[in-house]
Design an enzyme around this catalytic site. Structure first.
Site, PDB file in Angstrom:
ATOM      1  N   LYS A 154       4.566   1.942   1.593  1.00 48.77           N
ATOM      2  CA  LYS A 154       4.164   0.576   1.242  1.00 48.77           C
ATOM      3  C   LYS A 154       3.303   0.582  -0.019  1.00 48.77           C
ATOM      4  CE  LYS A 154       0.748  -2.115   2.136  1.00 48.77           C
ATOM      5  NZ  LYS A 154       0.745  -2.884   0.878  1.00 48.77           N
ATOM      6  N   GLU A 229      -7.610   9.109   1.773  1.00 50.39           N
ATOM      7  CA  GLU A 229      -8.185   9.330   0.431  1.00 50.39           C
ATOM      8  C   GLU A 229      -8.888   8.033   0.067  1.00 50.39           C
ATOM      9  OE1 GLU A 229      -8.270  12.112  -1.010  1.00 50.39           O
ATOM     10  OE2 GLU A 229      -6.473  13.268  -0.519  1.00 50.39           O
ATOM     11  N   CYS A 263     -10.679   6.593  -8.436  1.00 52.99           N
ATOM     12  CA  CYS A 263     -11.543   7.069  -7.346  1.00 52.99           C
ATOM     13  C   CYS A 263     -12.409   8.239  -7.794  1.00 52.99           C
ATOM     14  CB  CYS A 263     -10.695   7.447  -6.144  1.00 52.99           C
ATOM     15  SG  CYS A 263      -9.417   8.623  -6.568  1.00 52.99           S
ATOM     16  N   GLU A 356     -19.251   1.585  -4.989  1.00 56.56           N
ATOM     17  CA  GLU A 356     -18.175   1.893  -5.929  1.00 56.56           C
ATOM     18  C   GLU A 356     -17.825   0.618  -6.701  1.00 56.56           C
ATOM     19  OE1 GLU A 356     -14.206   2.583  -4.293  1.00 56.56           O
ATOM     20  OE2 GLU A 356     -14.010   4.300  -5.616  1.00 56.56           O
TER      21      GLU A 356
HETATM   22  P1  NAD Z   1      -7.402  -1.389  -0.334  1.00 54.15           P
HETATM   23  O1  NAD Z   1      -8.089  -0.601   0.705  1.00 54.15           O
HETATM   24  O2  NAD Z   1      -7.742  -2.828  -0.450  1.00 54.15           O
HETATM   25  O3  NAD Z   1      -5.827  -1.320  -0.165  1.00 54.15           O
HETATM   26  C1  NAD Z   1      -5.118  -0.111  -0.176  1.00 54.15           C
HETATM   27  C2  NAD Z   1      -3.778  -0.315   0.499  1.00 54.15           C
HETATM   28  O4  NAD Z   1      -4.002  -0.623   1.874  1.00 54.15           O
HETATM   29  C3  NAD Z   1      -2.947  -1.466  -0.057  1.00 54.15           C
HETATM   30  O5  NAD Z   1      -1.579  -1.078  -0.069  1.00 54.15           O
HETATM   31  C4  NAD Z   1      -3.168  -2.568   0.972  1.00 54.15           C
HETATM   32  O6  NAD Z   1      -2.083  -3.468   1.045  1.00 54.15           O
HETATM   33  C5  NAD Z   1      -3.267  -1.759   2.257  1.00 54.15           C
HETATM   34  N1  NAD Z   1      -3.976  -2.442   3.356  1.00 54.15           N
HETATM   35  C6  NAD Z   1      -4.906  -3.417   3.265  1.00 54.15           C
HETATM   36  N2  NAD Z   1      -5.287  -3.807   4.508  1.00 54.15           N
HETATM   37  C7  NAD Z   1      -4.577  -3.063   5.399  1.00 54.15           C
HETATM   38  C8  NAD Z   1      -4.536  -3.003   6.826  1.00 54.15           C
HETATM   39  N3  NAD Z   1      -5.302  -3.784   7.584  1.00 54.15           N
HETATM   40  N4  NAD Z   1      -3.689  -2.108   7.404  1.00 54.15           N
HETATM   41  C9  NAD Z   1      -2.939  -1.289   6.653  1.00 54.15           C
HETATM   42  N5  NAD Z   1      -2.923  -1.319   5.290  1.00 54.15           N
HETATM   43  C10 NAD Z   1      -3.744  -2.187   4.667  1.00 54.15           C
HETATM   44  O7  NAD Z   1      -7.707  -0.610  -1.709  1.00 54.15           O
HETATM   45  P2  NAD Z   1      -7.306  -1.033  -3.185  1.00 54.15           P
HETATM   46  O8  NAD Z   1      -8.258  -2.099  -3.615  1.00 54.15           O
HETATM   47  O9  NAD Z   1      -5.831  -1.260  -3.309  1.00 54.15           O
HETATM   48  O10 NAD Z   1      -7.619   0.352  -3.971  1.00 54.15           O
HETATM   49  C11 NAD Z   1      -8.867   0.670  -4.429  1.00 54.15           C
HETATM   50  C12 NAD Z   1      -9.556   1.687  -3.537  1.00 54.15           C
HETATM   51  O11 NAD Z   1      -8.755   2.859  -3.373  1.00 54.15           O
HETATM   52  C13 NAD Z   1     -10.865   2.207  -4.124  1.00 54.15           C
HETATM   53  O12 NAD Z   1     -11.859   2.227  -3.135  1.00 54.15           O
HETATM   54  C14 NAD Z   1     -10.524   3.618  -4.559  1.00 54.15           C
HETATM   55  O13 NAD Z   1     -11.614   4.494  -4.626  1.00 54.15           O
HETATM   56  C15 NAD Z   1      -9.546   4.038  -3.525  1.00 54.15           C
HETATM   57  N6  NAD Z   1      -8.761   5.185  -4.020  1.00 54.15           N
HETATM   58  C16 NAD Z   1      -8.981   6.437  -3.509  1.00 54.15           C
HETATM   59  C17 NAD Z   1      -8.277   7.532  -3.992  1.00 54.15           C
HETATM   60  C18 NAD Z   1      -8.495   8.926  -3.467  1.00 54.15           C
HETATM   61  O14 NAD Z   1      -7.603   9.747  -3.659  1.00 54.15           O
HETATM   62  N7  NAD Z   1      -9.581   9.217  -2.806  1.00 54.15           N
HETATM   63  C19 NAD Z   1      -7.322   7.344  -4.989  1.00 54.15           C
HETATM   64  C20 NAD Z   1      -7.133   6.060  -5.495  1.00 54.15           C
HETATM   65  C21 NAD Z   1      -7.853   4.984  -4.982  1.00 54.15           C
END
Ligand code: NAD
Length: 453
Positions: A154, A229, A263, A356
């Site tokens: 997804k 992650e 991240c 963050e």
């Molecule tokens: P997010 O948590 O809002 O969403 C991430 C994904 O989860 C999206 O595809 C979203 O549709 C899905 N999602 C949202 N609610 C959900 C639920 N209830 N059940 C299942 N899936 C759900 O994050 P974002 O704003 O898209 O991305 C930014 C974040 O990602 C930052 O905190 C960043 O640090 C983190 N990130 C971490 C890494 C790593 O490798 N550690 C890499 C990239 C980004």
């Protein structure tokens, strides 16, 4: 069927409309993946390897197309987008080496033979954020497929286009139908179903710590395997004995890459007090020199933020009382622009130090000595990455061992190589991706004892 608009963050133009998958379709896709897995896990290792290699070759043949699509999808600079598409290709070629090398053990026992096998889990659900749509998807799907699993993926609601194209390219490369399916949709619908559907045996989630904790709690109901992650608040530690010019010249790239939506962004720069003023003096021209603007131009170093809502969130971290040291370029006209911004926090509880930001905002603060640097670096709930600048090899090793983070670099800001392990300490995540053991995270180890007497 609900549709979502995909907006180019640099122009604010709608570049595509995408049909969103609902709950019933998600269930149907998971069930198709389950059936496809029955034959996929039995494909001879050499043949599975050939298919993954071909998938990598097809990605390579479409590299420029994928990169251009990513620029429109997410506003990434063309230079970054080419690296990202190349990362998918490289990872698929690396994963092609896995099926024939997924070795078990023969363990000495009395009265028989004891063997371990690494068996595929079944259906793996991968949930991807919007900040690196292609690589983060591939970090999950390449090793998962190599180990004999089928994948439902997804993409984030804001950036589904390149993932959809990768799904098409997988079929073009000859992967059997339903082995790798891309399901654009809402997190609360498609992502949630990955967590609750019993046929999905593992969820790989990359995103915010807030949603990650919900995913982990949901997976716990079925003792479902999970890799997380999550967020970061990484430190870039600059000691007085370092090459200060180089540390200052490269610091912007450690935090403003991908407009800080990374991240691994080194969003806290800790500088030894004796060189603090000198470092800021050197940092200023480096920050003002970051080329911000049209991501389609080869020379551009920083593009826009992902959306207007995200720009508001980032701007919310800068309060009336925030001391701004200096800022970089901000283009005019349409696009979700935010300038590279350097702030000098007043207190350790300042939100720019504890939360963050996920935008081009960096806090610079002084430290006294090695122990103080380690204390401040670890004074966060996160533990993803960081940099250490020093010319003392003993100090480099001592500080690397003491900082609680999964990915550190000395005299560099490099974080990600597909052949080295990646992941976070503390609330930055759980488990590791990439590296030589990546595929093992997509297997169950089975032990079999055969009596010979
Ligand atoms: P997010 O948590 O809002 O969403 C991430 C994904 O989860 C999206 O595809 C979203 O549709 C899905 N999602 C949202 N609610 C959900 C639920 N209830 N059940 C299942 N899936 C759900 O994050 P974002 O704003 O898209 O991305 C930014 C974040 O990602 C930052 O905190 C960043 O640090 C983190 N990130 C971490 C890494 C790593 O490798 N550690 C890499 C990239 C980004």
């Amino acid at each position: 069927m609900t549709t979502a608009q995909v907006v180019n963050p640099a122009t604010e133009e709608v570049v595509a409309r995408v049909d969103l998958v609902g709950e019933a379709e998600t269930d149907a896709a998971i069930e198709r993946a389950q059936w496809a897995g029955v034959t996929w896990r039995e494909v001879a290792p050499g043949e599975r390897a050939r298919m993954l290699r071909r998938f990598g070759d097809v990605v390579d043949a479409h590299l420029e197309e994928l990169a251009q699509l990513e620029v429109a999808n997410s506003g990434h600079t063309i230079g970054n987008a080419r690296w990202e598409a190349g990362n998918v290709r490289d990872l698929l070629h690396y994963a092609a080496g896995i099926p024939e090398r997924l070795l078990g053990n023969q363990i000495p026992v009395a009265g028989g033979v004891d063997i371990t096998f690494h068996e595929p889990l079944g259906v793996v659900g991968i949930i991807v954020p919007w900040n690196f749509p292609m690589p983060i998807a591939a970090w999950g799907f390449a090793p998962a497929l190599a180990a004999g699993n089928t994948v439902v993926l997804k993409p984030a609601e804001l950036t589904p286009l390149t993932a959809i194209r990768l799904g098409e390219l997988a079929l073009e490369a000859g992967l059997p139908e339903h082995v790798f399916q891309v399901l654009p949709g809402k997190g609360s619908v498609v992502g949630h179903r990955f967590v609750t559907h019993p046929a999905v045996r593992k969820v790989v989630f990359t995103g915010s710590t807030e949603i990650g904790t919900q995913i982990m709690a949901g997976c716990a109901q079925q003792v479902k395997r999970v890799t997380l992650e999550l967020g970061g608040k990484s430190a870039n530690i600059v000691f007085a004995d370092s090459d200060l010019e180089r540390a200052a010249a490269t610091a912007p790239y450690g935090v403003f890459d991908n407009a800080g939506q990374d991240c691994c962004a080194r969003s806290r720069i800790l500088v030894q007090r004796s060189v603090f003023d000198k470092f800021l003096e050197l940092l200023e021209p480096a920050v003002r020199g970051v080329k911000v603007g049209d991501p389609t131009q080869e020379s551009t170093e920083m593009g826009p933020l992902i959306s207007g809502a995200h720009r508001e969130r980032v701007a919310g971290f800068i309060e009336a009382s925030t001391k701004i040291a200096f800022t970089g370029e901000q283009p005019n006209g349409p696009g979700f622009w935010y300038p590279p911004t350097v702030v000098l926090p007043d207190s350790p509880t300042d939100r720019v130090l504890t939360e963050e930001v996920f935008g081009p905002v960096v806090a610079v603060l002084p430290f006294e000595d090695e122990a103080d640097a380690i204390r401040i670096a670890n004074d966060t709930e996160y533990g993803l990455s960081g940099s250490i600048w020093t010319n003392d090899v003993g100090r480099a090793l001592r500080v690397s061992r003491a900082v609680e983070a999964g990915n550190l670099s000395v005299n560099s800001h490099s974080s990600v190589r597909y052949w080295t392990p990646f992941g976070g300490f503390k609330q930055s995540g759980l488990g590791r991706e990439l590296g030589p053991d990546a595929a093992l995270a997509f297997t169950e180890t089975k032990n079999v004892f055969i009596a010979t007497q």
